[in-house]
Scaffold this motif. Structure first.
Motif, PDB file in Angstrom:
ATOM      1  N   ASN A  36      40.424 -25.383 -12.999  1.00 26.55           N
ATOM      2  CA  ASN A  36      40.339 -26.684 -12.327  1.00 26.55           C
ATOM      3  C   ASN A  36      39.697 -26.514 -10.962  1.00 26.55           C
ATOM      4  OD1 ASN A  36      42.349 -25.675 -10.627  1.00 26.55           O
ATOM      5  ND2 ASN A  36      43.987 -26.481 -11.931  1.00 26.55           N
ATOM      6  N   ARG A  37      39.689 -27.589 -10.168  1.00 25.54           N
ATOM      7  CA  ARG A  37      38.995 -27.554  -8.874  1.00 25.54           C
ATOM      8  C   ARG A  37      39.672 -26.615  -7.879  1.00 25.54           C
ATOM      9  NH1 ARG A  37      38.859 -33.641  -7.238  1.00 25.54           N
ATOM     10  NH2 ARG A  37      37.691 -32.896  -5.446  1.00 25.54           N
ATOM     11  N   ILE A  38      40.968 -26.419  -8.035  1.00 29.19           N
ATOM     12  CA  ILE A  38      41.685 -25.507  -7.132  1.00 29.19           C
ATOM     13  C   ILE A  38      41.137 -24.090  -7.278  1.00 29.19           C
ATOM     14  CG2 ILE A  38      43.955 -24.543  -6.569  1.00 29.19           C
ATOM     15  CD1 ILE A  38      45.139 -27.155  -7.777  1.00 29.19           C
ATOM     16  N   ASP A  39      40.774 -23.740  -8.487  1.00 23.28           N
ATOM     17  CA  ASP A  39      40.228 -22.401  -8.723  1.00 23.28           C
ATOM     18  C   ASP A  39      38.891 -22.224  -8.010  1.00 23.28           C
ATOM     19  OD1 ASP A  39      42.370 -21.747 -10.459  1.00 23.28           O
ATOM     20  OD2 ASP A  39      41.374 -22.855 -12.062  1.00 23.28           O
ATOM     21  N   TRP A  40      38.098 -23.289  -8.028  1.00 23.30           N
ATOM     22  CA  TRP A  40      36.793 -23.192  -7.365  1.00 23.30           C
ATOM     23  C   TRP A  40      36.987 -22.991  -5.858  1.00 23.30           C
ATOM     24  CZ3 TRP A  40      32.347 -21.504  -7.916  1.00 23.30           C
ATOM     25  CH2 TRP A  40      31.260 -21.914  -7.143  1.00 23.30           C
ATOM     26  N   ALA A  41      37.948 -23.704  -5.287  1.00 19.04           N
ATOM     27  CA  ALA A  41      38.255 -23.535  -3.863  1.00 19.04           C
ATOM     28  C   ALA A  41      38.757 -22.118  -3.582  1.00 19.04           C
ATOM     29  CB  ALA A  41      39.297 -24.570  -3.424  1.00 19.04           C
ATOM     30  N   TRP A  42      39.546 -21.598  -4.516  1.00 14.35           N
ATOM     31  CA  TRP A  42      40.085 -20.227  -4.389  1.00 14.35           C
ATOM     32  C   TRP A  42      38.938 -19.208  -4.388  1.00 14.35           C
ATOM     33  CZ3 TRP A  42      40.199 -15.591  -7.028  1.00 14.35           C
ATOM     34  CH2 TRP A  42      41.239 -14.705  -6.730  1.00 14.35           C
ATOM     35  N   ILE A  43      37.978 -19.427  -5.286  1.00 10.23           N
ATOM     36  CA  ILE A  43      36.843 -18.508  -5.375  1.00 10.23           C
ATOM     37  C   ILE A  43      35.992 -18.587  -4.111  1.00 10.23           C
ATOM     38  CG2 ILE A  43      34.678 -18.067  -6.619  1.00 10.23           C
ATOM     39  CD1 ILE A  43      36.174 -19.048  -9.165  1.00 10.23           C
ATOM     40  N   LYS A  44      35.767 -19.811  -3.638  1.00  7.08           N
ATOM     41  CA  LYS A  44      34.945 -19.967  -2.425  1.00  7.08           C
ATOM     42  C   LYS A  44      35.603 -19.323  -1.208  1.00  7.08           C
ATOM     43  CE  LYS A  44      34.175 -24.450  -2.580  1.00  7.08           C
ATOM     44  NZ  LYS A  44      33.641 -25.780  -2.212  1.00  7.08           N
ATOM     45  N   ALA A  45      36.920 -19.284  -1.211  1.00  7.44           N
ATOM     46  CA  ALA A  45      37.657 -18.673  -0.096  1.00  7.44           C
ATOM     47  C   ALA A  45      37.772 -17.162  -0.249  1.00  7.44           C
ATOM     48  CB  ALA A  45      39.043 -19.302   0.010  1.00  7.44           C
ATOM     49  N   GLY A  46      37.203 -16.619  -1.309  1.00  7.17           N
ATOM     50  CA  GLY A  46      37.265 -15.164  -1.512  1.00  7.17           C
ATOM     51  C   GLY A  46      38.569 -14.708  -2.116  1.00  7.17           C
TER      52      GLY A  46
END
Lengths: 79, 244
Positions: free
Chosen positions: B107-117
């Protein structure tokens, strides 16, 4: 720790079950894939005979299956 | 891969969690059946990996070290274990997929997690639900590679059942290639679950993790769990929605 121990025991138990299940349905290659042309791994009747020693040189070991080879023995190349 | 992980460890060090007022309190992360399924699959995977590598490299790497007689006995037992322990492994993968599929939908939370390293870079901990994007990656790797290894393995275990000799050779190549990538991926999983992150092993060890650790690494999941529990503190609204 209990979950880990149970996991090990279950893995072994399932492995043993698989062993019995597979072994009960297993047949030798010469039984499963026999053809009228060539039989593989059937001792005594196959192409190389019962005394085949695995050496890639025609000689005494194959006499029982094929009879005495006549003429000069060939020397297969090793790859 | 081991060298890469060692280099990463030397560069990053162990990922730690700051102590908070919640340190010392425990929260259940995986129940007994979840840990049972994980460890059954994991122990089988380790033996399958070693025996599988022995199929390919054993004759050249191991036999010169231990001699042909010891290698012959070892290889025979390795072959037995590979064929028979494949079954509990496949069962374990099926159970784990059934247990954790709903928590591993991207979901979108995962994308934010990836962008944050993902917390690997820097010292912050991005928001995460029960499983973060990295753990979801491991889940889908195990599900996909596990299925592929199972299918290709079965094709070799039952010769000529569905494929001819050419098909079985293709299956063997696919099985070997995926197997090597699978081992590399699981080595990274083992690293981050043990040495790489303080407190992570407890999740699969005892099943309970420190509440401060859980809050740092899986804050949205903690809030969800505590919202379900009448005795626990309720949702505080401390964090903004991660997708914002």
């Amino acid at each position: 720790m209990k979950a880990f121990a149970a996991a090990i025991i279950a893995a072994i138990a399932l492995g043993v079950l698989a062993m019995y299940a597979l072994t009960s349905n297993q047949t030798f290659a010469y039984q499963a894939f026999a053809t009228s042309g060539a039989r593989v791994s059937e001792p005594g009747v196959n192409l190389v005979g019962p005394k085949w020693n695995g050496l890639p040189v025609l000689g005494e070991a194959n006499d029982a299956a094929h009879g005495k080879a006549e003429g000069e023995a060939s020397h297969p190349k090793r790859s | 891969m081991i060298a890469a992980l060692a280099g990463f460890f030397l560069w990053r060090g162990r990922i730690l969690t700051d102590d908070t007022q919640e340190s010392g309190k425990k929260i259940l992360r995986f129940n007994g059946f979840e840990r049972f399924a994980h460890w059954m699959t994991a122990t089988c995977f380790i033996i399958l990996s070693l025996s599988g590598l022995n199929y390919i490299f054993g004759k050249r790497l191991l036999m010169p070290l231990i001699g042909p007689e010891a290698f012959g006995a070892l290889a025979q037992w390795a072959k037995y274990s590979h064929v028979y322990l494949a079954w509990p492994f496949m069962l374990g993968v099926v159970i784990m997929v059934g247990l954790w599929l709903k928590d591993n939908i991207p979901n979108r939370i995962d994308w934010a997690w990836i962008k944050a390293g993902g917390g690997f870079i820097g010292h912050g901990h991005p928001h995460a639900e029960r499983f973060n994007a990295g753990q979801k990656g491991v889940f889908w790797m195990v599900a996909g590679f596990g299925a592929a290894m199972g299918v290709t393995g079965l094709m070799m275990l039952f010769p000529f059942a569905l494929l001819d000799i050419n098909g079985m050779q293709v299956m063997q190549v696919i099985h070997s290639l995926i197997g090597v990538v699978f081992i590399v991926g699981i080595l990274a999983h083992i690293y981050i679950g043990t040495l790489g992150m303080k407190g992570a092993y407890d999740a699969m060890g005892s099943g309970e993790v420190d509440l401060a650790w859980a809050r740092a690494h899986h804050d949205l999941w903690v809030e969800e769990q505590q919202a379900k529990t009448a005795s626990g503190p309720q949702f505080t609204g401390r964090h903004p929605a991660p997708a914002e």
